[in-house]
Design a protein around this motif. Structure first.
Motif, PDB file in Angstrom:
ATOM      1  N   ASP A   1     -10.303   6.433  -1.421  1.00 53.66           N
ATOM      2  CA  ASP A   1      -9.450   6.239  -0.259  1.00 53.66           C
ATOM      3  C   ASP A   1     -10.263   5.836   0.966  1.00 53.66           C
ATOM      4  O   ASP A   1      -9.867   4.946   1.729  1.00 53.66           O
ATOM      5  CB  ASP A   1      -8.622   7.493   0.043  1.00 53.66           C
TER       6      ASP A   1
ATOM      7  N   GLU B   1     -10.076   2.214   2.863  1.00 56.76           N
ATOM      8  CA  GLU B   1      -9.828   2.095   4.304  1.00 56.76           C
ATOM      9  C   GLU B   1     -10.896   1.240   4.966  1.00 56.76           C
ATOM     10  O   GLU B   1     -10.596   0.389   5.807  1.00 56.76           O
ATOM     11  CB  GLU B   1      -9.785   3.479   4.939  1.00 56.76           C
TER      12      GLU B   1
ATOM     13  N   THR C   1      -6.145  -1.706  -0.404  1.00 56.66           N
ATOM     14  CA  THR C   1      -5.497  -0.555  -1.021  1.00 56.66           C
ATOM     15  C   THR C   1      -6.476   0.126  -1.969  1.00 56.66           C
ATOM     16  O   THR C   1      -7.494  -0.454  -2.358  1.00 56.66           O
ATOM     17  CB  THR C   1      -4.250  -0.984  -1.812  1.00 56.66           C
ATOM     18  N   GLU C   2      -6.162   1.369  -2.358  1.00 54.79           N
ATOM     19  CA  GLU C   2      -7.045   2.087  -3.276  1.00 54.79           C
ATOM     20  C   GLU C   2      -7.141   1.362  -4.623  1.00 54.79           C
ATOM     21  O   GLU C   2      -8.219   1.285  -5.217  1.00 54.79           O
ATOM     22  CB  GLU C   2      -6.548   3.517  -3.480  1.00 54.79           C
TER      23      GLU C   2
ATOM     24  N   CYS D   1       0.813  -1.216   0.000  1.00 55.54           N
ATOM     25  CA  CYS D   1       0.000   0.000   0.000  1.00 55.54           C
ATOM     26  C   CYS D   1       0.844   1.262   0.000  1.00 55.54           C
ATOM     27  O   CYS D   1       0.322   2.371  -0.129  1.00 55.54           O
ATOM     28  CB  CYS D   1      -0.944   0.009   1.198  1.00 55.54           C
TER      29      CYS D   1
END
Length: 206
Positions: free
Chosen positions: A180, A184, A189-190, A71
């Motif tokens: 994002d 989370e 990860t994005e 990440c």
């Protein structure tokens, strides 16, 4: 103690946060991948495995290691690399990487803490499904047993195909490009979050 793991560090449910040992040069910078000429024209192999940064064959010479995650996270502590010990064992997997691993584990704990929590009854139901399907391998090792497993998989996919697209589409509309927060909440990860949204937005089941 934790020793070198060539496949990287992974935690179930957070696969996109694969961890590993990162390296730093004497000036504190993080080097790019090491490239290897395989002798086949324009074909090159690249690697970011820490043991390749030993300064031989014009490779960058790393002086310390730290934890890293896919990440983009990097550990705050630095751990000196004893290249003499690495060469003495002639096996990078025999080198102790407990420090970087412990910091990555703490990073994953933080990722898990910030992710949404599934309801306890849903967690229990999912666990029962996993357990029941796992038992089927032992109970009926015949064509009928495998057919039953496939039918069960079909039922699960039908549920996902009904619920997933609507949830992904609503999230896509409400958050637009701000993945994002979604990443989370998913504990991913994005990049993985965007891929998951695209996957579910267009998922169908016949």
């Amino acid at each position: 103690m934790v020793y070198g793991v060539r496949e990287g560090w992974r935690r179930e449910g957070f696969e996109s946060h694969e961890g590993g040992v990162g390296v730093l040069l004497a000036d504190g910078s993080e080097p790019g991948p090491v490239f290897f000429d395989l002798g086949s024209g324009s074909t090159f192999h690249e690697s970011t495995s820490w043991w390749h940064y030993d300064g031989t064959f014009r490779r960058p010479a790393a002086t310390s290691m730290r934890g890293r995650c896919a990440c983009g996270w990097r550990g705050a502590s630095r751990y000196p690399i004893g290249w003499e010990k690495v060469r003495e064992n002639d096996d990078p997997d025999a080198y102790n990487t407990t420090g970087p691993y412990t910091e990555w584990e703490a990073h994953l704990d933080d990722v898990a803490e910030r992710a949404v929590t599934l309801p306890e009854d849903l967690v229990a139901l999912l666990g029962q499904v996993w357990e029941r399907l796992d038992r089927m391998w032992l109970e009926d090792d015949t064509a009928r047993g495998y057919t039953t497993m496939l039918r069960a998989c079909g039922e699960l996919e039908a549920i996902v195909a009904q619920v997933g697209p609507e949830a992904a589409q609503v999230l896509g509309r409400e958050h637009d490009e701000a993945t994002d927060a979604i990443a989370e909440a998913l504990g991913t990860t994005e990049k993985a979050a965007r891929a998951r949204l695209r996957h579910y937005e267009h998922l169908t089941w016949n």
